[in-house]
Design a protein around this motif. Structure first.
Motif, PDB file in Angstrom:
ATOM      1  N   TYR A  70       0.841  -1.205   0.000  1.00 13.73           N
ATOM      2  CA  TYR A  70       0.000   0.000   0.000  1.00 13.73           C
ATOM      3  C   TYR A  70       0.870   1.246   0.000  1.00 13.73           C
ATOM      4  O   TYR A  70       2.063   1.188   0.319  1.00 13.73           O
ATOM      5  CB  TYR A  70      -0.920   0.000   1.223  1.00 13.73           C
ATOM      6  CG  TYR A  70      -0.190  -0.075   2.555  1.00 13.73           C
ATOM      7  CD1 TYR A  70       0.175   1.090   3.236  1.00 13.73           C
ATOM      8  CD2 TYR A  70       0.135  -1.306   3.140  1.00 13.73           C
ATOM      9  CE1 TYR A  70       0.844   1.028   4.454  1.00 13.73           C
ATOM     10  CE2 TYR A  70       0.806  -1.376   4.346  1.00 13.73           C
ATOM     11  CZ  TYR A  70       1.160  -0.210   5.006  1.00 13.73           C
ATOM     12  OH  TYR A  70       1.829  -0.273   6.204  1.00 13.73           O
ATOM     13  N   HIS A  71       0.245   2.360  -0.390  1.00 13.39           N
ATOM     14  CA  HIS A  71       0.968   3.629  -0.367  1.00 13.39           C
ATOM     15  C   HIS A  71       0.966   4.177   1.043  1.00 13.39           C
ATOM     16  O   HIS A  71      -0.051   4.138   1.731  1.00 13.39           O
ATOM     17  CB  HIS A  71       0.302   4.645  -1.301  1.00 13.39           C
ATOM     18  CG  HIS A  71       0.560   4.356  -2.742  1.00 13.39           C
ATOM     19  ND1 HIS A  71       1.802   4.492  -3.318  1.00 13.39           N
ATOM     20  CD2 HIS A  71      -0.269   3.916  -3.730  1.00 13.39           C
ATOM     21  CE1 HIS A  71       1.735   4.158  -4.592  1.00 13.39           C
ATOM     22  NE2 HIS A  71       0.477   3.795  -4.877  1.00 13.39           N
ATOM     23  N   GLU A 127       4.297  12.893  -0.835  1.00 11.84           N
ATOM     24  CA  GLU A 127       4.603  11.824  -1.778  1.00 11.84           C
ATOM     25  C   GLU A 127       4.591  10.523  -1.009  1.00 11.84           C
ATOM     26  O   GLU A 127       4.894  10.485   0.176  1.00 11.84           O
ATOM     27  CB  GLU A 127       5.973  12.052  -2.402  1.00 11.84           C
ATOM     28  CG  GLU A 127       6.000  13.338  -3.232  1.00 11.84           C
ATOM     29  CD  GLU A 127       7.169  13.360  -4.187  1.00 11.84           C
ATOM     30  OE1 GLU A 127       8.291  13.103  -3.710  1.00 11.84           O
ATOM     31  OE2 GLU A 127       6.953  13.616  -5.375  1.00 11.84           O
ATOM     32  N   ALA A 128       4.239   9.455  -1.707  1.00  8.49           N
ATOM     33  CA  ALA A 128       4.077   8.188  -1.003  1.00  8.49           C
ATOM     34  C   ALA A 128       5.195   7.189  -1.308  1.00  8.49           C
ATOM     35  O   ALA A 128       5.730   7.153  -2.408  1.00  8.49           O
ATOM     36  CB  ALA A 128       2.743   7.566  -1.378  1.00  8.49           C
ATOM     37  N   VAL A 129       5.513   6.393  -0.297  1.00  2.60           N
ATOM     38  CA  VAL A 129       6.378   5.236  -0.524  1.00  2.60           C
ATOM     39  C   VAL A 129       5.432   4.038  -0.638  1.00  2.60           C
ATOM     40  O   VAL A 129       4.253   4.137  -0.289  1.00  2.60           O
ATOM     41  CB  VAL A 129       7.351   4.989   0.652  1.00  2.60           C
ATOM     42  CG1 VAL A 129       8.257   6.187   0.837  1.00  2.60           C
ATOM     43  CG2 VAL A 129       6.598   4.659   1.933  1.00  2.60           C
ATOM     44  N   ILE A 130       5.961   2.927  -1.128  1.00  2.00           N
ATOM     45  CA  ILE A 130       5.142   1.725  -1.171  1.00  2.00           C
ATOM     46  C   ILE A 130       5.615   0.779  -0.070  1.00  2.00           C
ATOM     47  O   ILE A 130       6.804   0.460   0.009  1.00  2.00           O
ATOM     48  CB  ILE A 130       5.245   1.023  -2.538  1.00  2.00           C
ATOM     49  CG1 ILE A 130       4.715   1.958  -3.632  1.00  2.00           C
ATOM     50  CG2 ILE A 130       4.445  -0.288  -2.522  1.00  2.00           C
ATOM     51  CD1 ILE A 130       4.886   1.415  -5.042  1.00  2.00           C
ATOM     52  N   ARG A 131       4.697   0.407   0.761  1.00  2.23           N
ATOM     53  CA  ARG A 131       5.018  -0.482   1.869  1.00  2.23           C
ATOM     54  C   ARG A 131       4.411  -1.863   1.690  1.00  2.23           C
ATOM     55  O   ARG A 131       3.293  -1.983   1.194  1.00  2.23           O
ATOM     56  CB  ARG A 131       4.449   0.088   3.177  1.00  2.23           C
ATOM     57  CG  ARG A 131       5.431   0.882   3.981  1.00  2.23           C
ATOM     58  CD  ARG A 131       4.818   1.327   5.297  1.00  2.23           C
ATOM     59  NE  ARG A 131       5.455   2.554   5.733  1.00  2.23           N
ATOM     60  CZ  ARG A 131       6.642   2.582   6.347  1.00  2.23           C
ATOM     61  NH1 ARG A 131       7.269   1.466   6.625  1.00  2.23           N
ATOM     62  NH2 ARG A 131       7.186   3.737   6.675  1.00  2.23           N
ATOM     63  N   MET A 132       5.125  -2.854   2.149  1.00  2.00           N
ATOM     64  CA  MET A 132       4.603  -4.212   2.131  1.00  2.00           C
ATOM     65  C   MET A 132       3.822  -4.429   3.416  1.00  2.00           C
ATOM     66  O   MET A 132       4.257  -4.037   4.491  1.00  2.00           O
ATOM     67  CB  MET A 132       5.754  -5.216   2.029  1.00  2.00           C
ATOM     68  CG  MET A 132       5.319  -6.658   1.924  1.00  2.00           C
ATOM     69  SD  MET A 132       4.338  -6.967   0.443  1.00  2.00           S
ATOM     70  CE  MET A 132       5.574  -7.630  -0.662  1.00  2.00           C
ATOM     71  N   ARG A 133       2.669  -5.037   3.272  1.00  2.00           N
ATOM     72  CA  ARG A 133       1.838  -5.341   4.433  1.00  2.00           C
ATOM     73  C   ARG A 133       2.316  -6.672   5.033  1.00  2.00           C
ATOM     74  O   ARG A 133       2.357  -7.686   4.358  1.00  2.00           O
ATOM     75  CB  ARG A 133       0.396  -5.463   3.949  1.00  2.00           C
ATOM     76  CG  ARG A 133      -0.667  -5.573   5.011  1.00  2.00           C
ATOM     77  CD  ARG A 133      -2.016  -5.872   4.348  1.00  2.00           C
ATOM     78  NE  ARG A 133      -2.411  -4.894   3.347  1.00  2.00           N
ATOM     79  CZ  ARG A 133      -3.155  -3.804   3.620  1.00  2.00           C
ATOM     80  NH1 ARG A 133      -3.590  -3.566   4.827  1.00  2.00           N
ATOM     81  NH2 ARG A 133      -3.461  -2.967   2.660  1.00  2.00           N
ATOM     82  N   MET A 134       2.704  -6.636   6.298  1.00  2.00           N
ATOM     83  CA  MET A 134       3.073  -7.888   6.969  1.00  2.00           C
ATOM     84  C   MET A 134       1.830  -8.407   7.660  1.00  2.00           C
ATOM     85  O   MET A 134       1.278  -7.742   8.530  1.00  2.00           O
ATOM     86  CB  MET A 134       4.162  -7.644   8.022  1.00  2.00           C
ATOM     87  CG  MET A 134       5.596  -7.569   7.510  1.00  2.00           C
ATOM     88  SD  MET A 134       6.172  -8.912   6.448  1.00  2.00           S
ATOM     89  CE  MET A 134       6.597 -10.191   7.607  1.00  2.00           C
ATOM     90  N   PRO A 135       1.360  -9.582   7.287  1.00  2.00           N
ATOM     91  CA  PRO A 135       0.157 -10.120   7.932  1.00  2.00           C
ATOM     92  C   PRO A 135       0.480 -10.565   9.368  1.00  2.00           C
ATOM     93  O   PRO A 135       1.636 -10.657   9.738  1.00  2.00           O
ATOM     94  CB  PRO A 135      -0.182 -11.333   7.065  1.00  2.00           C
ATOM     95  CG  PRO A 135       1.095 -11.719   6.420  1.00  2.00           C
ATOM     96  CD  PRO A 135       1.916 -10.489   6.279  1.00  2.00           C
ATOM     97  N   ASP A 136      -0.537 -10.818  10.133  1.00  2.00           N
ATOM     98  CA  ASP A 136      -0.309 -11.341  11.482  1.00  2.00           C
ATOM     99  C   ASP A 136       0.327 -12.717  11.365  1.00  2.00           C
ATOM    100  O   ASP A 136       0.253 -13.365  10.327  1.00  2.00           O
ATOM    101  CB  ASP A 136      -1.639 -11.469  12.242  1.00  2.00           C
ATOM    102  CG  ASP A 136      -2.239 -10.098  12.534  1.00  2.00           C
ATOM    103  OD1 ASP A 136      -1.478  -9.112  12.489  1.00  2.00           O
ATOM    104  OD2 ASP A 136      -3.459 -10.025  12.779  1.00  2.00           O
ATOM    105  N   GLY A 137       0.912 -13.162  12.453  1.00  2.00           N
ATOM    106  CA  GLY A 137       1.503 -14.498  12.428  1.00  2.00           C
ATOM    107  C   GLY A 137       3.002 -14.433  12.575  1.00  2.00           C
ATOM    108  O   GLY A 137       3.543 -13.537  13.219  1.00  2.00           O
ATOM    109  N   SER A 138       3.651 -15.406  11.971  1.00  2.00           N
ATOM    110  CA  SER A 138       5.101 -15.467  12.095  1.00  2.00           C
ATOM    111  C   SER A 138       5.697 -16.151  10.871  1.00  2.00           C
ATOM    112  O   SER A 138       4.979 -16.771  10.090  1.00  2.00           O
ATOM    113  CB  SER A 138       5.496 -16.243  13.360  1.00  2.00           C
ATOM    114  OG  SER A 138       5.060 -17.579  13.244  1.00  2.00           O
ATOM    115  N   THR A 139       6.985 -15.969  10.711  1.00  2.00           N
ATOM    116  CA  THR A 139       7.691 -16.636   9.621  1.00  2.00           C
ATOM    117  C   THR A 139       8.752 -17.541  10.219  1.00  2.00           C
ATOM    118  O   THR A 139       9.536 -17.108  11.057  1.00  2.00           O
ATOM    119  CB  THR A 139       8.375 -15.610   8.694  1.00  2.00           C
ATOM    120  OG1 THR A 139       7.381 -14.800   8.069  1.00  2.00           O
ATOM    121  CG2 THR A 139       9.190 -16.333   7.621  1.00  2.00           C
TER     122      THR A 139
END
Length: 485
Positions: free
Chosen positions: A106-107, A152-164
């Motif tokens: 998202y922006h 101005e916007a940057v594009i961010r990655m959405r980290m979902p809940d949970g874990s890796t």
RNA sequence: GGCCCCGUCGUCUAGCGGCCUAGGACUCUGGCUUCUCAAGCCAGCUACGAGGGUUCGAAUCCCUUCGGGGCUACCA
């Protein structure tokens, strides 16, 4: 059947490649060669403010000099190029747009100042710092307002809940809770991609199967995996990760300019052989499992496995590098030794490079081969054979002006003058007969004086061999000259 | 601070429950050899961070603790 291994070395040339980078490159290369896989070389130059063309070229040259040849990458090409990230901008833009469309990204209109303020507050409140997700679900109205404010916007990655959780080949299973992995930026406000985006996209697109890199990147792995997921890559197609331990400086901090010479270019100038550097570096964080320490590049390829790589950091020890370099120099063939030595001789102006000079160097090298540790000692060792205007070192003059020394020199002159055969055996026989047997002097006293007179120094290659190489005329002239001191 | 990684001689390491009174290499010290310097050879110094477990038995397994490091960026 297992996939064919493809390992990549992907430095960000923000300076000269240093010891740590090279150790990573060496392991990457060795692993690729060991498995019969592909070694891919990629330049991560997305940070245009820090990467320069000079550093990129230097990185390429350094890898070549070390003999770490790559199968895909700059200069050699390959089917997954281009291999400079700055030439792949459109690819990253496409993926970023796709992530946006998928709502994986998202922006974000937050300003640097706002983000900094948030971090400050988090720190003060003693909670995990990181982006708070403020712009995750902005309404069209809010976006319009931000835009009207000129943001101005940057594009961010959405980290979902949970874990890796992933398996690191060196450290085992590693797990990160996403609440400690904040939404991260993929694209700057100016539209340029960040490491987080480019590295993941390229590793997938270039079909990299194994990521062996420094452990400083360990905690960025969940982010990288997040991008794979957004790209629609199946977990079984993720690359295998292995995070290499650091190479530390003497002061136990990550190696940097502050704690020692780290630029490979510096080692090259000092006269270290690539094979010695690689041999030493191979032993930093890895061992073949037995007591072998002298390892050739071919043996490294044969023996290297990730399983044998350590998880703990290693301290860089110049003394041991020197010892190994000395071993490697002693193991050189005469032709190779000559090839490596010549540049140091010409660079220092000891020789101009004529055929006769080179021939003399070649005949002199065997007597210095076991007494140097680095190639930059060659000029000092052989200088006495080439100097136009010979002079005894100032510190040594006082050692040959006493009566005993004068006698030694006079006697030597008298004994050597009639010699018809001039070689180290005849010289030694003549000098031993008169100085040791007749005069009854101790060898170190007698030969010491002759050494200073003929080579100009208390330290030299073996005396009789040196005099043979110097020639009868010059040897006698120097002894005679010493008598006038 | 939070998250993550790591912990055998001064340094690099071997070791993956008994072969360990912990082996090798570099450094250092002493000696031999010796025309100087080296090289070579011999000898010596020195380590399982600490505390608890598990076990007949632990450097090796578990826990705690201490220590070191990394990350915590619109660096990589």
């Amino acid at each position: 059947m297992a996939k064919k291994v493809k390992v990549r070395f992907a430095p960000s040339p923000t300076g000269d490649l240093h010891v740590g980078n090279i150790r990573t490159a060496l392991f990457d290369w060795a692993y690729a060669r060991h498995t019969g896989g592909t070694f891919l070389f990629r330049i991560e130059d997305t940070d245009t403010t820090r990467v320069t063309d000079e550093y990129i070229q230097a990185a390429i040259d350094t890898l070549k000099w070390l003999g770490l040849n790559w199968d895909e990458g700059p200069e050699v090409g390959g089917e997954n190029g281009p291999y400079l990230q700055s030439q792949r901008l459109d690819i990253y833009a496409e993926w970023a747009q796709k992530f946006l469309d998928q709502k994986d990204a998202y922006h974000c209109y937050c300003t640097p100042a706002e983000l900094e303020a948030t971090r400050e507050a988090q720190r003060a409140a003693n909670v995990a710092p990181g982006y708070d997700g403020k712009c995750r679900d902005l309404s069209a109205d809010q976006v319009a307002v931000y835009k009207s404010e000129g943001r101005e916007a940057v594009i961010r990655m959405r980290m979902p809940d949970g874990s890796t959780t992933f398996v690191d080949e060196i450290r085992g299973e590693v797990s990160f809770e996403h609440k400690f992995v904040p939404d991260f930026v993929l694209v700057r406000a100016d539209g340029s991609p960040l490491y987080t985006l480019a590295v993941a996209v390229d590793d997938i697109l270039m079909k990299v199967t194994h990521v062996l890199r420094g452990e400083d990147l360990l905690s960025s792995t969940p982010r990288q995996i997040r991008v794979y997921q957004a790209m629609g890559v199946k977990p079984e197609d993720f690359p295998v990760f292995a995070h290499l331990p650091f190479v530390m400086g003497q002061d136990n901090a990550k190696l940097s300019k502050r704690n020692g010479e780290v630029s490979i270019a510096w080692y090259r100038e000092q006269g270290y052989l690539p094979e010695a550097i690689c041999n030493y570096l191979a032993l930093l964080g890895w061992s073949p499992g037995d007591d072998r320490e002298n390892i050739t590049m071919a043996e490294l390829c044969e023996l290297f496995t990730v399983e044998k790589v350590h998880s703990s950091p290693a301290r860089f020890d110049m003394k041991k590098l020197e010892a190994i370099n000395g071993d490697k120099i002693r193991a050189l063939t005469l032709d190779d030794f000559l090839k490596w030595s010549l540049p140091f001789l010409t660079k220092t102006g000891i020789i101009a490079g004529t055929d006769s000079e080179i021939a003399l160097v070649k005949s002199a090298l065997p007597i210095i081969q076991e007494r140097i540790v680095k190639l930059d000692e060659v000029p000092q060792m052989l200088k006495f054979l080439f100097v136009k205007e010979f002079a005894v070192e100032v510190d040594s003059v006082s050692k040959i002006i006493d009566d005993v020394s004068k006698d030694v020199l006079k006697r030597s002159l008298k004994e050597l003058e009639p010699l018809s055969t001039w070689n180290h055996d005849s010289i030694e026989a003549a000098l031993r007969a008169c100085l040791i047997e007749e005069m009854g002097l101790k060898p170190r006293i007698a030969f010491g004086a002759v050494r200073i007179a003929t080579t100009g120094s208390t330290i030299s290659p073996p005396l009789f061999e040196s005099m043979e190489l110097l020639g009868k005329q010059a040897s006698l002239a120097r002894i005679a000259a010493a008598l006038t001191l």
